[in-house]
Design a protein around this motif. Sequence first.
Motif, PDB file in Angstrom:
ATOM      1  N   PHE A  84      -4.494   7.332   0.438  1.00  0.00           N
ATOM      2  CA  PHE A  84      -3.223   6.717   0.721  1.00  0.00           C
ATOM      3  C   PHE A  84      -3.127   5.883   2.014  1.00  0.00           C
ATOM      4  N   HIS A  86      -4.245   2.934   2.807  1.00  0.00           N
ATOM      5  CA  HIS A  86      -3.597   1.589   2.765  1.00  0.00           C
ATOM      6  C   HIS A  86      -2.307   1.576   3.019  1.00  0.00           C
ATOM      7  N   ARG A  87      -1.758   2.775   3.244  1.00  0.00           N
ATOM      8  CA  ARG A  87      -0.303   2.581   3.504  1.00  0.00           C
ATOM      9  C   ARG A  87      -0.014   3.345   4.837  1.00  0.00           C
ATOM     10  N   ASP A  89       1.266   2.210   7.761  1.00  0.00           N
ATOM     11  CA  ASP A  89       2.287   2.481   8.364  1.00  0.00           C
ATOM     12  C   ASP A  89       3.482   3.436   7.837  1.00  0.00           C
ATOM     13  N   GLN A  90       3.091   4.118   6.690  1.00  0.00           N
ATOM     14  CA  GLN A  90       4.014   5.404   6.262  1.00  0.00           C
ATOM     15  C   GLN A  90       3.125   6.601   6.537  1.00  0.00           C
ATOM     16  N   PHE A 133       6.514   8.022  -3.364  1.00  0.00           N
ATOM     17  CA  PHE A 133       6.405   6.762  -3.575  1.00  0.00           C
ATOM     18  C   PHE A 133       7.161   6.165  -4.658  1.00  0.00           C
ATOM     19  N   SER A 137      10.003   3.645  -3.196  1.00  0.00           N
ATOM     20  CA  SER A 137       9.020   2.282  -3.007  1.00  0.00           C
ATOM     21  C   SER A 137       9.880   1.316  -3.659  1.00  0.00           C
TER      22      SER A 137
END
Length: 291
Positions: A84, A86-87, A89-90, A133, A137
Motif C-alpha cells: 500500500f 501508493h498511500r 501519506d497514511q 481502508f 476511505s
Amino acid sequence: MSTASTVTTGRTGYGSRPGAGAAELDLPHVPRPAEVAPRDARELSRLFFARLALLEEGTREHSYVRNTLIELNLALVRYAATRFRHRADQMDDIVQVGTIGLIKAIDRFELSREVEFATFAVPYVTGEIKRFFRDTSWAVHVPRRLQELRLDLAKATDELSQRLDRAPTTAQLAHHLGLDEEEIVEGIVAGNGYTAGSIDLPADDTSDGPPALADRLGGPDAALETVEDVESLKPLLAALSDRERRILRMRFGDEMTQAEIGAELGVSQMQVSRLLTRITARLRTGLLAAG
C-alpha cells in the motif's frame, strides 16, 4: 541459532520487562526484538510460541512472551504495508492497523498447525489493513454490502467494456453479476458516495472557466411561504362576512387609515380598531390550526 545464546536482557517497546522472568521461562532475552534478522526471528518465535501455549493469560510471564512475539514479527507488518505504498501519506496508520492484525494472529496461532507463522499472519495483517481502508476511505458511510458491490461493479464494468467495446448497460451488468437491475442501480448510486468535493471548488483551473458549483445552486424561494399562506387564507377569508372582507380590503389592500375606514363605514376609529383586531385574531387562529 547463533544469536539466541548471545542476546542480553532489555526492555521491549511493548512493555515486556527484563524482570518478567525470561531466564525463569528458559527463554533467551531479546534486547531489541524488532531489530532481529527475519531468519533468527522465525526461530525465536517458535521458542516463544511453544512457551506462550503453556502460560496463563494475564500473568506477567505471558505478557512478556506475547509482547516479545509482537516485536519479533513487526517486519511482517512492514512487509504487508509495502503493498500500500501508493498511500504513503497514511503509512503510519497502515502500520498501526497492520500491527492489530499481527496481534490477532499471535493470539490465534498454534504450533500444532505445522505452518510457518508468517504464512498464517500475513492474511490477518493485510485483512486488517483492507478493513481499515474499507471503513475509512468512503466520504459517505454506506453499508458494507454496497461497498463490496462497488468493487464488483468496477471489475465487471472493465471486463464488459473490453468485451463490448463500449460501456455496459445496467441489464448487462446485472446479468454478468447475477443480480437484479435494482441492485445494480443501488450500487451505482452508492458508489457516488466514495469521494466528495467542496461545492466551492472551481469547475476547472482556468480563471475564465465556469463558476463553482455553489454559484450555480439554487436556494429556497421565500415566495413559497407566501403562496402557502395565501392558499391557507382563502377558505378563512371566504368564511368572513362581506363587511369584514371589505374592512380588510380597505385597510390592507387600499392602505386606508382607520379614520378613513370609519368615515367610509360611518363608525368611529375605535370601532374600526376593534373590528380589525377581532378579524385578524380569527384569521391567525385559523392559520395556526391549519399549520
